[in-house]
Design an enzyme around this catalytic site. Sequence first.
Site, mmCIF file in Angstrom:
data_model
loop_
_atom_site.group_PDB
_atom_site.id
_atom_site.type_symbol
_atom_site.label_atom_id
_atom_site.label_comp_id
_atom_site.label_asym_id
_atom_site.label_seq_id
_atom_site.Cartn_x
_atom_site.Cartn_y
_atom_site.Cartn_z
ATOM 1 N N LYS A 152 0.841 -1.201 0.000
ATOM 2 C CA LYS A 152 0.000 0.000 0.000
ATOM 3 C C LYS A 152 0.875 1.249 0.000
ATOM 4 O O LYS A 152 1.586 1.521 0.964
ATOM 5 C CB LYS A 152 -0.890 0.037 1.247
ATOM 6 C CG LYS A 152 -1.805 1.252 1.244
ATOM 7 C CD LYS A 152 -2.317 1.619 2.621
ATOM 8 C CE LYS A 152 -1.903 3.000 3.084
ATOM 9 N NZ LYS A 152 -2.132 4.115 2.189
ATOM 10 N N GLU A 184 9.743 15.419 15.800
ATOM 11 C CA GLU A 184 10.103 15.324 14.377
ATOM 12 C C GLU A 184 9.239 16.306 13.596
ATOM 13 O O GLU A 184 8.019 16.186 13.577
ATOM 14 C CB GLU A 184 9.862 13.891 13.884
ATOM 15 C CG GLU A 184 10.304 13.704 12.449
ATOM 16 C CD GLU A 184 10.050 12.291 11.948
ATOM 17 O OE1 GLU A 184 8.957 11.754 12.180
ATOM 18 O OE2 GLU A 184 10.961 11.736 11.287
HETATM 19 P P1 NAP Z 1 2.510 7.979 8.131
HETATM 20 O O1 NAP Z 1 1.489 9.033 8.247
HETATM 21 O O2 NAP Z 1 2.817 7.151 9.301
HETATM 22 O O3 NAP Z 1 2.070 7.105 6.901
HETATM 23 C C1 NAP Z 1 2.808 5.999 6.462
HETATM 24 C C2 NAP Z 1 1.883 5.000 5.839
HETATM 25 O O4 NAP Z 1 0.962 4.541 6.825
HETATM 26 C C3 NAP Z 1 1.041 5.555 4.698
HETATM 27 O O5 NAP Z 1 0.889 4.570 3.723
HETATM 28 C C4 NAP Z 1 -0.265 5.863 5.390
HETATM 29 O O6 NAP Z 1 -1.380 5.855 4.534
HETATM 30 C C5 NAP Z 1 -0.360 4.722 6.375
HETATM 31 N N1 NAP Z 1 -1.239 5.046 7.489
HETATM 32 C C6 NAP Z 1 -1.610 6.271 7.939
HETATM 33 N N2 NAP Z 1 -2.472 6.164 8.963
HETATM 34 C C7 NAP Z 1 -2.650 4.842 9.180
HETATM 35 C C8 NAP Z 1 -3.416 4.113 10.116
HETATM 36 N N3 NAP Z 1 -4.183 4.699 11.034
HETATM 37 N N4 NAP Z 1 -3.359 2.771 10.064
HETATM 38 C C9 NAP Z 1 -2.586 2.155 9.156
HETATM 39 N N5 NAP Z 1 -1.843 2.794 8.230
HETATM 40 C C10 NAP Z 1 -1.864 4.131 8.249
HETATM 41 O O7 NAP Z 1 3.910 8.552 7.692
HETATM 42 P P2 NAP Z 1 4.209 9.530 6.484
HETATM 43 O O8 NAP Z 1 3.710 10.866 6.901
HETATM 44 O O9 NAP Z 1 3.760 8.961 5.194
HETATM 45 O O10 NAP Z 1 5.785 9.490 6.438
HETATM 46 C C11 NAP Z 1 6.544 10.233 7.280
HETATM 47 C C12 NAP Z 1 7.076 9.417 8.421
HETATM 48 O O11 NAP Z 1 7.770 8.282 7.942
HETATM 49 C C13 NAP Z 1 8.072 10.178 9.239
HETATM 50 O O12 NAP Z 1 7.858 9.956 10.604
HETATM 51 C C14 NAP Z 1 9.402 9.575 8.821
HETATM 52 O O13 NAP Z 1 10.411 9.710 9.756
HETATM 53 C C15 NAP Z 1 9.037 8.171 8.567
HETATM 54 N N6 NAP Z 1 10.004 7.505 7.686
HETATM 55 C C16 NAP Z 1 10.861 6.562 8.204
HETATM 56 C C17 NAP Z 1 11.795 5.930 7.395
HETATM 57 C C18 NAP Z 1 12.742 4.901 7.949
HETATM 58 O O14 NAP Z 1 13.298 4.147 7.163
HETATM 59 N N7 NAP Z 1 12.934 4.815 9.249
HETATM 60 C C19 NAP Z 1 11.864 6.254 6.045
HETATM 61 C C20 NAP Z 1 10.981 7.210 5.533
HETATM 62 C C21 NAP Z 1 10.054 7.818 6.372
HETATM 63 P P3 NAP Z 1 -2.035 7.239 4.017
HETATM 64 O O15 NAP Z 1 -1.055 7.864 3.161
HETATM 65 O O16 NAP Z 1 -3.231 6.784 3.287
HETATM 66 O O17 NAP Z 1 -2.333 8.055 5.247
#
Ligand code: NAP
Length: 505
Positions: free
Chosen positions: A194, A404
């Site tokens: 996804k 963050e």
């Molecule tokens: P996010 O809001 O946590 O979303 C990540 C994924 O989870 C998306 O596909 C999102 O779908 C889905 N998601 C959102 N709400 C959900 C829920 N309630 N239940 C299940 N899945 C859900 O993160 P983001 O804003 O896309 O990305 C930023 C974050 O990723 C930052 O915290 C960053 O540090 C972290 N990150 C970490 C790494 C690593 O390797 N450690 C690498 C890149 C990014 P939707 O888009 O449909 O909301």
Amino acid sequence: MTDTLIPDKAASTAALERLDLRTQLFIDGRFRDAEGGARFATENPATGRQIAEVARGGAADVNAAVAAARRAADDGRWSRMSPGDRKRILVRWADSIEANARELGIIETIDAGKPITDTVGLDMPEAATCIRWHAEATDKLYGQVAPSPEGTIATITREPVGVVAGVIPWNYPAQMAAWKLGPALATGNTMVIKPASTTSLSLLRIAELGAEAGIPDGVLNVVTGPGDVVGEALGRHPDIDCLAFTGSTEVGRNFLTWSAQSNLKRVLLELGGKSPQVVFGDVTDFEDLAANVALAIFWNMGENCSAGSRLVVHRSVKERVVEAVRAELANWPVGDPLEPATRIGALINRGHMERVLRYVDIGRREGARVVVGGERILEETGGYFVPPTIFDNVRNDMTIAREEIFGPVLSVIEFDTEAEAVALANDTPYGLAASLYTNDLNTAHRVARDIKAGVVGVNAYAEGDMTTPFGGYKLSGFGGHDKSVHAHDQYTETKTVWIQLKPAG
Ligand code: NAP
Ligand code: MG
């Protein structure tokens, strides 16, 4: 053939007119609408305008995709294919991603607001490199024979876990997907993946290229749709064996609960960070240092899990370092992501931009000083642009140093002693990455050892390459690592077969 030459804006615009975007779910080898035909809009963050409507998957679609992946896992069409054949298909796929880097990069740029120079020049070639690297390992993964007693033979082999789900963020949509797809598919699993809702388009096309390269139907399925529907359904699904998530810590921790409440699926989490960049007083090359510091925090608009968002700098060099970083900003033009000169594009959407600006306000209110940036710019474009922002006089207990921000905001924090530097670096709930700058080999080794983070770059902002694992300590991760052969362990089960030999006669 590769196609990683950065197109100029006219070429991208012309290409966009010809583009036939993939916007449906990809299940069992074909594109189809979500059940009930629901769709949602995806926009271009640099203009605020809608680009396409994408299928809004729901629980029924997740079930269909998981069923397809399960059938493909159970009949062995992928896991029992000869490793050499699996390798050839995956290498062909990687080559095809690279050959289509321009088209894919243009798609990524309009969907994510990322600079075209990064999407075409980096994201797509890196995604291809990742898939190719793991593909090439496919027929080089050996099992073991244990030193069991005479009259017995014991083999220890790795088997695919089965059906792997991937839930992917929007900051590096293709690369983060590739970090899951490469090792999970190379080790013989099938997948349901996804993408983030804001950036679904590139992965759908990449999946199509996979099918064209020969990945059998059902082995790779893509379900687009909202996280709290599709993501949660995957997290709770009883027929998924492993779930690999990259995203925020807040969302990520739910998957552990859902696993506990469902089938104890394996959960792998790559989460957020608040990474320090530690600069000691003996540094001499301020220009090179500033280029690295700026890259660490301003690359990808600061929408980077391993962004070096805290500059922990020795008091004796602080003014010079801050000045050098400010001067370096001349090399970081903000603007239209389709212009090849742009290095900072748009933030992902209005809500995220507002969140970043809220943090800037909090920083000001808590007493930090804005050196540069701090306001929305280019509003007339309709896009969500925030320029590089530097805060001086930050204390590590201020909100902007603790949470963050995921935007182009750097907090400068002073120290006097090495012990203080290490304490500041580690005084965070996260532990994803760090960098440190010194000319003293002893300091470098001591501090690299003492920092609690999964990746420490010395005298450079660096995360290693495909040969090195990537994953975080503390609230930055759980359960495994992306990249390198270490990623294979998390997508395989260990099997022992103990064979009793009957005596002759
Ligand atoms: P996010 O809001 O946590 O979303 C990540 C994924 O989870 C998306 O596909 C999102 O779908 C889905 N998601 C959102 N709400 C959900 C829920 N309630 N239940 C299940 N899945 C859900 O993160 P983001 O804003 O896309 O990305 C930023 C974050 O990723 C930052 O915290 C960053 O540090 C972290 N990150 C970490 C790494 C690593 O390797 N450690 C690498 C890149 C990014 P939707 O888009 O449909 O909301
Ligand atoms: Mg978008």
